[in-house]
Each structure stands twice: as C-alpha cells, then as structure tokens.
Design a protein around this motif. Structure first.
Motif, PDB file in Angstrom:
ATOM      1  N   PRO A 283      15.358 -60.434 -33.065  1.00 28.98           N
ATOM      2  CA  PRO A 283      15.406 -61.582 -32.157  1.00 28.98           C
ATOM      3  C   PRO A 283      16.312 -61.353 -30.952  1.00 28.98           C
ATOM      4  N   PHE A 284      17.223 -60.353 -31.066  1.00 25.20           N
ATOM      5  CA  PHE A 284      18.197 -60.124 -30.007  1.00 25.20           C
ATOM      6  C   PHE A 284      17.752 -59.071 -28.994  1.00 25.20           C
ATOM      7  N   VAL A 285      16.596 -58.480 -29.207  1.00 24.99           N
ATOM      8  CA  VAL A 285      16.101 -57.453 -28.284  1.00 24.99           C
ATOM      9  C   VAL A 285      15.293 -58.118 -27.183  1.00 24.99           C
ATOM     10  N   ALA A 286      15.744 -57.955 -25.940  1.00 22.12           N
ATOM     11  CA  ALA A 286      15.086 -58.608 -24.807  1.00 22.12           C
ATOM     12  C   ALA A 286      13.703 -58.011 -24.563  1.00 22.12           C
ATOM     13  N   ASP A 287      12.767 -58.880 -24.166  1.00 21.82           N
ATOM     14  CA  ASP A 287      11.416 -58.426 -23.861  1.00 21.82           C
ATOM     15  C   ASP A 287      10.788 -59.388 -22.861  1.00 21.82           C
ATOM     16  N   LYS A 288       9.479 -59.300 -22.707  1.00 20.08           N
ATOM     17  CA  LYS A 288       8.782 -60.149 -21.738  1.00 20.08           C
ATOM     18  C   LYS A 288       7.838 -61.124 -22.437  1.00 20.08           C
ATOM     19  N   ARG A 289       8.356 -61.856 -23.415  1.00 20.72           N
ATOM     20  CA  ARG A 289       7.541 -62.814 -24.157  1.00 20.72           C
ATOM     21  C   ARG A 289       7.826 -64.262 -23.767  1.00 20.72           C
TER      22      ARG A 289
END
Length: 352
Positions: A283-289
């Motif tokens: 949940p702590f990994v940034a992405d483009k969702r």
C-alpha cells in the motif's frame, strides 16, 4: 465585533499572508535547491520548489493568532471558550504544526513510510488526549453509539492520520490538493457555523483562506508545490475541524458529515489501497492508480481533470449542506448536482 466578522477576517488574513509569503518561499527554495525533480510518476517537466506548505501554514497560524489575540475565540453565545473547548482548538492547531513539521522533514530529508506513520500516530494520540476525539459513531441497526476510550483512541488516530495521508495522496496535479482542501474547508466553515461551533469554524476559515490563496501560485501551470508538509497540515487540520466542529454534535447527521465532506480523498485513498492489496503490491508503494491518473489516461487535460474533481468535491459538500438540515441546503445540493452532471457530460465529450 460580530462573530461572523471574525471568520471573514481569518479568511482574508490567511489568504493575504499566503499571497505575500509564497513568492518569498519559492525564491528561497530555488536558491537552496530544494526542488522536486521530474520523474516517471511526475506530471511536471521541470524542477519545482515543494515548500509551499510553509506559506499555507504561516497564513493559517497568523490568522488564528490575530483572531485569538483580539478575543475572537468565543462560543455561540459570545462567551470566551472554557478550557476544554480551547484545549481542543489548540490541539488541532498545534497538531497541525506537528504534522506540518513531519511533512517538512520528509520534504527536506526523506523519511521512511513507517517512521512517518509512527510520528503521525503519536501526534494524533496527543491530540486525542486534549479533546480532539471521536466519541460517537453511527452503527448500523443501532444508531448513534458512544465509544469507550479504548475504541475512541484508535478510531480518532485512524481518522486524523488517514485524512492527512489522503490529502497527500491526491496531491498529484497542479492545484488539486489545494483546491479540494479549500472547497472542503469552506463547506466545513459553513456547516460549523450552522452547528453553532464558531471556534472550529475559525480554523476552517483560516485554512480555506490559505488553501485558496495558494492556488494563485499552484493552479496549472504551477509555480510551486505545497509538498508533504502542506498536504499533511491541511489533511490533519480538516480532519481535526471535522471532529471538534461536527462530530462533537450528538446527532447522527453531524457524525456523518465530515466523512461526506471529505468523501473524494477518502474514497480515492481507499480504492487505491484495495487495488494495491488485490494485486499483491504494498500500500505504501506509489503508482498511478489514483483518480486523477485514471482521468488523465482517459484523455482529459490537466486542467479539466482538476476541475472535474473540484466539481465532485463541491457536490459531496453540497450533500453535506443538505444533510445538515441547513435552510436552502437542498437547493445547494440540487444546483451542485446539475453542475456535476454538466461537468460529467463535458468530460465524456472530451474523452471521445
């Protein structure tokens, strides 16, 4: 001085301080090299100063100190606040300072997700201890339920920490977090006044002035970013105002209002966390969702994406006005629904 004039002054003072301070903060940031570099997840194409939260915090704090010094911290009857109520006001203000400093440290030095969460939870626990506490929840089939301390503490910490991070997570486009926070703060100002919570409304007025004043430099194309410091400060402060200004009113509608006003960042963060867990991602990994990423992928321009999310925030805020029982609240909700419908139609046209 009439109570409502204090709120108007808080808004104006905060906005004025932000308008004056932001160019200075930007100049200092450029000279010191404190900039956010472009990257795969980043929309901007050039280095940007990410210390704008300093000016937002200064504007809010200066406005509150001026109003406090002039005797503006009063209750609905015009009396000075009793110590428990005043402690709660300063709990939100000083807690906001602590969250701002946590975010500023992250902006300047970089912190691990777990160290940030630990410090945020500690500050939220102290805020709970001085009266920024959720004491009631609406339980299905049972209605309004009083919470014992051992339940109130984790619920309050989850709310305060969660909202701080929710605002930080939507801070992905120029003007998005500032505009959403400014709209939510204005709605909380109006509802808090209607609920006869003028002291909480002062914090909302100060935050609204700071957030909307910051848009002068942060709306697309942005000249400066607020950074984690600004996002954490605004998120915690909005959550705190929701607690001391709305949830303290012992009615089912009042307990529900903060979650409705802040539904856009809450649902965005919740959907992203569920999607990440579903795909086995941390949940702590940034992405483009996030919602703004998905709208951009549909073909919307940067500005249209931001304006559409503004319309969503205004719509849920208008629903809160209607649920609060405010006169003409239903009219505002109908008007906002028409605006959102038109905006949605326009979005579909642009995506074809």
């Amino acid at each position: 001085m009439p109570s409502n004039l204090y709120h108007f002054l808080a808004f104006i003072i905060s906005a004025a301080v932000v308008l004056i301070a932001t160019p200075i903060v930007r100049k200092i940031g450029l000279k010191s090299g404190r900039v956010d570099l472009p990257g795969n997840r980043k929309v901007h194409k050039q280095p940007m100063v990410r210390l704008g939260g300093i000016s937002i915090f200064l504007g809010t704090l200066v406005a509150l100190l001026v109003i406090w010094g002039s005797g503006g911290f009063i209750d609905a009857q015009g009396n000075h606040l009793a110590p428990p109520e005043e402690y709660a006001i300063w709990g939100v203000t000083i807690g906001g300072l602590a969250f701002f400093l946590i975010g500023l440290m992250d902006d300047l030095f970089g912190l691990s997700p777990f160290s940030r969460l630990f410090m945020q939870a500690a500050v939220a626990s102290i805020a709970w201890h001085v009266g920024v506490s959720i004491d009631f929840l609406t339980v299905p089939f049972q209605g309004l339920t009083s919470l014992p301390d051992w339940v109130s503490l984790p619920v309050t910490v989850l709310w305060l920490v969660g909202m701080a991070n929710a605002i930080n997570w939507i801070d992905g486009l120029d003007g998005l977090a500032a505009g959403v926070s400014g709209i939510a703060a204005v709605i909380m100002l109006v509802v808090s006044l209607f609920m006869e919570q003028p002291a909480a409304a002062l914090i909302a007025a100060s935050l609204a002035g700071g957030a909307l004043g910051f848009l002068r430099y942060n709306f697309n194309p942005a000249k400066i970013f607020m950074g984690d410091g600004g996002a954490y400060f605004m998120g915690f402060t909005l959550a705190g105002v929701g607690v001391i200004g709305l949830v303290k009113s012992v009615t089912t509608a009042a307990v529900f209002l903060p979650y409705l006003i802040l539904a856009v960042p809450i649902l965005d963060m919740s959907a992203v966390i569920v999607d990440r867990l579903r795909t086995g991602t941390s949940p702590f990994v940034a992405d483009k969702r996030h919602l703004h990423h998905r709208l951009l992928n549909l073909g919307l321009s940067h500005r249209l994406t931001v304006l559409f999310i503004y319309a969503l925030t205004l719509w849920v805020g208008s629903l809160a006005l209607a649920f609060s029982g405010m006169p003409s609240g239903l009219t505002y909700a109908i008007g906002a629904t028409v605006l959102l419908s038109y905006t949605s139609w326009w979005v579909r046209q642009q995506c074809r």
